[in-house]
Design an enzyme around this catalytic site. Sequence first.
Site, PDB file in Angstrom:
ATOM      1  N   ASP A   1       0.849  -1.193   0.000  1.00 13.67           N
ATOM      2  CA  ASP A   1       0.000   0.000   0.000  1.00 13.67           C
ATOM      3  C   ASP A   1       0.888   1.249   0.000  1.00 13.67           C
ATOM      4  OD1 ASP A   1      -2.347   1.617   0.410  1.00 13.67           O
ATOM      5  OD2 ASP A   1      -1.756   1.747   2.520  1.00 13.67           O
TER       6      ASP A   1
ATOM      7  N   ASP B   1      -0.261   5.157   0.758  1.00 14.66           N
ATOM      8  CA  ASP B   1      -0.525   6.124   1.827  1.00 14.66           C
ATOM      9  C   ASP B   1      -0.746   5.412   3.162  1.00 14.66           C
ATOM     10  OD1 ASP B   1      -0.520   7.628  -0.430  1.00 14.66           O
ATOM     11  OD2 ASP B   1      -2.595   8.314  -0.291  1.00 14.66           O
TER      12      ASP B   1
ATOM     13  N   HIS C   1     -11.112   5.200  -8.187  1.00 13.45           N
ATOM     14  CA  HIS C   1     -12.557   5.328  -7.965  1.00 13.45           C
ATOM     15  C   HIS C   1     -12.915   5.574  -6.505  1.00 13.45           C
ATOM     16  CE1 HIS C   1     -12.115   2.651 -11.597  1.00 13.45           C
ATOM     17  NE2 HIS C   1     -12.807   3.678 -12.079  1.00 13.45           N
TER      18      HIS C   1
ATOM     19  N   CYS D   1     -16.596  -0.136  -8.184  1.00 11.73           N
ATOM     20  CA  CYS D   1     -15.765  -0.654  -9.274  1.00 11.73           C
ATOM     21  C   CYS D   1     -15.221  -2.036  -8.914  1.00 11.73           C
ATOM     22  CB  CYS D   1     -14.606   0.301  -9.552  1.00 11.73           C
ATOM     23  SG  CYS D   1     -13.413   0.375  -8.191  1.00 11.73           S
TER      24      CYS D   1
ATOM     25  N   CYS E   1     -11.930  -2.776  -9.314  1.00 13.92           N
ATOM     26  CA  CYS E   1     -10.477  -2.697  -9.139  1.00 13.92           C
ATOM     27  C   CYS E   1     -10.063  -2.123  -7.785  1.00 13.92           C
ATOM     28  CB  CYS E   1      -9.841  -1.874 -10.265  1.00 13.92           C
ATOM     29  SG  CYS E   1     -10.398  -0.158 -10.369  1.00 13.92           S
TER      30      CYS E   1
END
EC number: 3.1.3.15
Length: 355
Positions: free
Chosen positions: A9, A11, A95, A101, A103
């Site tokens: 990841d 942030d 998104h 979505c 993804c």
Amino acid sequence: MSQKYLFIDRDGTLISEPPSDFQVDHFDKLAFEPEVIPVLLKLQKAGFKLVMITNQDGLGTQSFPQADFDGPHNLMMQIFTSQGVCFDEVLICPHLPADDCDCRKPKVKLVERYLAEQAMDSANSYVIGDRATDIQLADNMGITGLRYHRETLNWTMIGEQLTKRDRYAHVVRNTKETQIDVSVWLDREGNSKINTGVGFFDHMLDQIATHGGFRMEITVKGDLYIDDHHTVEDTGLALGEALKLALGDKRGICRFGFVLPMDECLARCALDISGRPHLEYKAEFTYQRVGDLSTEMIEHFFRSLSYTMGVTLHLKTKGKNDHHRVESLFKAFGRTLRQAIRVEGDTLPSSKGVL
């Protein structure tokens, strides 16, 4: 060989996440998490490839313009690259949760190719992130998730956890003559359990584990009502395969090893974990058996083991007592193996780049 990956990841994990709006949309918001760069360098050297995967809510919209994202992000990537940290891929979902979505983490759309190609070492690949969605992504991918936190699981801790060796392999070999089950733990000692049905052979195998500084469990059911040939030969094949699998990518191993005196005997063992099987063997015995083990099968055992393990092995012993001569060979091999499998660094000990 399949590849180890870290899906990381951004942030809150690689860089700090601003608590005000959770957007790194200005240069003064860019701050790296402590020790992230040296640990990522260490993990790369340990054979991991890095993939960044991040949800960036509303990226490219009025609330989070693409240009505001690109500046700090590109600077972050430049800093990583300048220090030797290389990401194979950067995967971004732009998104919002309401977009529903396919993804957005923890869905696996962005990482589908890693799952479809089956080139990922699932047992040794991880998702690293600070949110529950990162751990859920790991579950959905069938790999382990590590929940990053500055206090409870920071980058230093993650680096130690992922580079600590616990090399293990399990091999089952079944034929019409033998049923063999072998487990090997190269980084653990003691409590080996060996039962081949040939008592003296059990004792010799235990010498390998004891003097090799590792643990193994071997169970064999063989056609001993005929003789010990298949039992000894097939045990060598299965043990060699298990040792090869447990060594993994061989990064950091010493690779070579050496000599052992035992009472009136002098045993010489030279070993190269080269990937090229070869045996040179010189030992003479007075009797056809030592205990319930045929002395002619000793060479056969080491030849079988060297073949499946993929090692160059030179063994030689001189002495007066058959028991001592046999035992000196197994002890010398164990002691030499102890040297060769020891991890001293994180590079592959080969100028060819492969073993």
